[in-house]
Scaffold this motif. Structure first.
Motif, mmCIF file in Angstrom:
data_model
loop_
_atom_site.group_PDB
_atom_site.id
_atom_site.type_symbol
_atom_site.label_atom_id
_atom_site.label_comp_id
_atom_site.label_asym_id
_atom_site.label_seq_id
_atom_site.Cartn_x
_atom_site.Cartn_y
_atom_site.Cartn_z
ATOM 1 N N UNK A 1 6.605 6.823 -0.207
ATOM 2 C CA UNK A 1 5.153 6.755 -0.137
ATOM 3 C C UNK A 1 4.606 6.548 1.256
ATOM 4 N N UNK A 2 5.476 6.445 2.260
ATOM 5 C CA UNK A 2 5.018 6.243 3.632
ATOM 6 C C UNK A 2 4.330 7.498 4.157
ATOM 7 N N UNK A 3 3.141 7.339 4.729
ATOM 8 C CA UNK A 3 2.388 8.458 5.287
ATOM 9 C C UNK A 3 2.351 8.357 6.804
ATOM 10 N N UNK A 4 2.100 9.494 7.453
ATOM 11 C CA UNK A 4 2.024 9.472 8.914
ATOM 12 C C UNK A 4 0.738 8.772 9.353
ATOM 13 N N UNK A 5 0.718 8.375 10.620
ATOM 14 C CA UNK A 5 -0.360 7.570 11.167
ATOM 15 C C UNK A 5 -1.746 8.172 10.925
ATOM 16 N N UNK A 6 -1.926 9.438 11.262
ATOM 17 C CA UNK A 6 -3.252 10.035 11.177
ATOM 18 C C UNK A 6 -3.749 10.146 9.739
ATOM 19 N N UNK A 7 -2.847 10.483 8.821
ATOM 20 C CA UNK A 7 -3.242 10.557 7.416
ATOM 21 C C UNK A 7 -3.647 9.189 6.893
ATOM 22 N N UNK B 1 -5.996 -6.899 6.614
ATOM 23 C CA UNK B 1 -4.789 -7.149 7.412
ATOM 24 C C UNK B 1 -3.578 -6.715 6.590
ATOM 25 N N UNK B 2 -2.943 -5.625 7.010
ATOM 26 C CA UNK B 2 -1.834 -5.047 6.267
ATOM 27 C C UNK B 2 -0.547 -5.078 7.071
ATOM 28 N N UNK B 3 0.545 -5.446 6.417
ATOM 29 C CA UNK B 3 1.884 -5.098 6.887
ATOM 30 C C UNK B 3 2.338 -3.973 5.966
ATOM 31 N N UNK B 4 2.825 -2.869 6.540
ATOM 32 C CA UNK B 4 3.121 -1.724 5.689
ATOM 33 C C UNK B 4 4.185 -0.840 6.338
ATOM 34 N N UNK C 1 0.834 -1.201 0.000
ATOM 35 C CA UNK C 1 0.000 0.000 0.000
ATOM 36 C C UNK C 1 0.872 1.256 0.000
ATOM 37 N N UNK C 2 2.004 1.199 0.685
ATOM 38 C CA UNK C 2 2.909 2.353 0.729
ATOM 39 C C UNK C 2 3.478 2.703 -0.643
ATOM 40 N N UNK C 3 3.423 1.766 -1.593
ATOM 41 C CA UNK C 3 3.926 2.030 -2.938
ATOM 42 C C UNK C 3 2.915 2.781 -3.793
ATOM 43 N N UNK C 4 1.674 2.846 -3.345
ATOM 44 C CA UNK C 4 0.632 3.453 -4.169
ATOM 45 C C UNK C 4 0.613 4.973 -4.033
#
Length: 260
Positions: A211-217, A185-188, A161-164
């Motif tokens: 592509x990594x986003x912060x927790x709240x986003x 169920x995600x590992x990301x 998902x982080x790649x999207x």
């Protein structure tokens, strides 16, 4: 430098396609008896053993282990049951699909979704070697899944998902294809602060960092898609391989549910 979503997708497709081609080439050399090293290097195995246990890996083709580039083991926390229908986003060489197939049994079904022709070819080769009939691999993008509404019970994904560049679409599509009461169920990879890592390096996108986003986003996107009972666990800070400097990202596990 990647400047739009399509460029990012092209970069990701090329990197992981090249990874699959490299695994296939090494496997062919090894099988030829011409001094091949085998397709799963000690580094590949060490990385895999940080995520999976030896018992899990022993039952899988070495090509699926060598192609794995995940940051977690989503099948370990999914609580898969016999007969469930599972969708793996960005299935790569098939490692998580094959583990899921063992858990859901012949009465269950696992679909691996990947946009990379070379990875699909590798996964299908691995499936043939295992003789599994309850797994299929489908070409498509996780932002526009070629699956019917409410057609799966569990969606898993391993550092994809982080790649999207369009995570809203990924979560909206995941919600759509899940049956009522279905699980995600995600590992990301997630950023540790709102400013996150640098997004100017194309390689940082393909290595799951830019592509990594912060927790709240990230979690906010899941809530807007309709997911409930969202839980985040197992944050582990990642470090730069060269000098040990923090990358301001962490590997995480995220679980959520579609309301019944």
């Amino acid at each position: 430098m990647a400047t739009n979503a399509q460029e990012i997708k092209n970069l990701v497709r090329e990197k992981y396609g090249a990874r699959a081609r490299g695994v296939i080439e090494l496997a062919d050399v090894s099988q030829s008896g011409d001094g091949g090293r085998g397709c799963c290097s000690p580094a590949d195995m060490d990385r895999a053993l940080r995520i999976y246990n030896e018992g899990q890996l022993a039952s899988l083709p070495t090509e699926s282990v060598a192609a794995s580039a995940g940051c977690g083991n989503p099948t370990a926390l999914a609580g898969l049951q016999p007969g469930e229908r599972v969708l793996d986003l960005g299935s790569g060489g098939g490692i998580d699909c094959f583990l899921a197939a063992q858990q859901v049994g012949e009465e269950g079904h696992v679909t691996g979704l990947d946009m990379t022709n070379d990875m699909l070819a590798l996964a299908r080769k691995n499936q043939a070697n295992l003789g599994l009939t309850n797994v299929e691999f489908v070409k498509g993008e996780m932002e526009d899944m070629p699956l019917p509404d409410a057609s799966v019970d569990v969606v898993i994904s391993n550092c994809v998902v982080c790649l999207s560049p369009d995570k809203d679409a990924v979560f909206n599509e995941s919600f759509r294809v899940l049956s009522p009461g279905g699980r995600l169920h995600l590992s990301d990879i997630m950023a540790l602060s709102s400013d996150g890592p640098s997004r100017t390096d194309p390689e940082a996108w393909t290595s799951c960092v830019a592509g990594a986003e912060d927790r709240e986003t990230y979690l906010g996107r899941m809530r807007r898609a309709g997911f409930v009972d969202i839980e985040l666990t197992d944050e582990q800070v990642r470090f730069d391989k060269e000098d040990g400097a923090p990358l301001n990202v962490a590997s995480v596990k995220v679980v959520a549910r579609k309301p019944s």
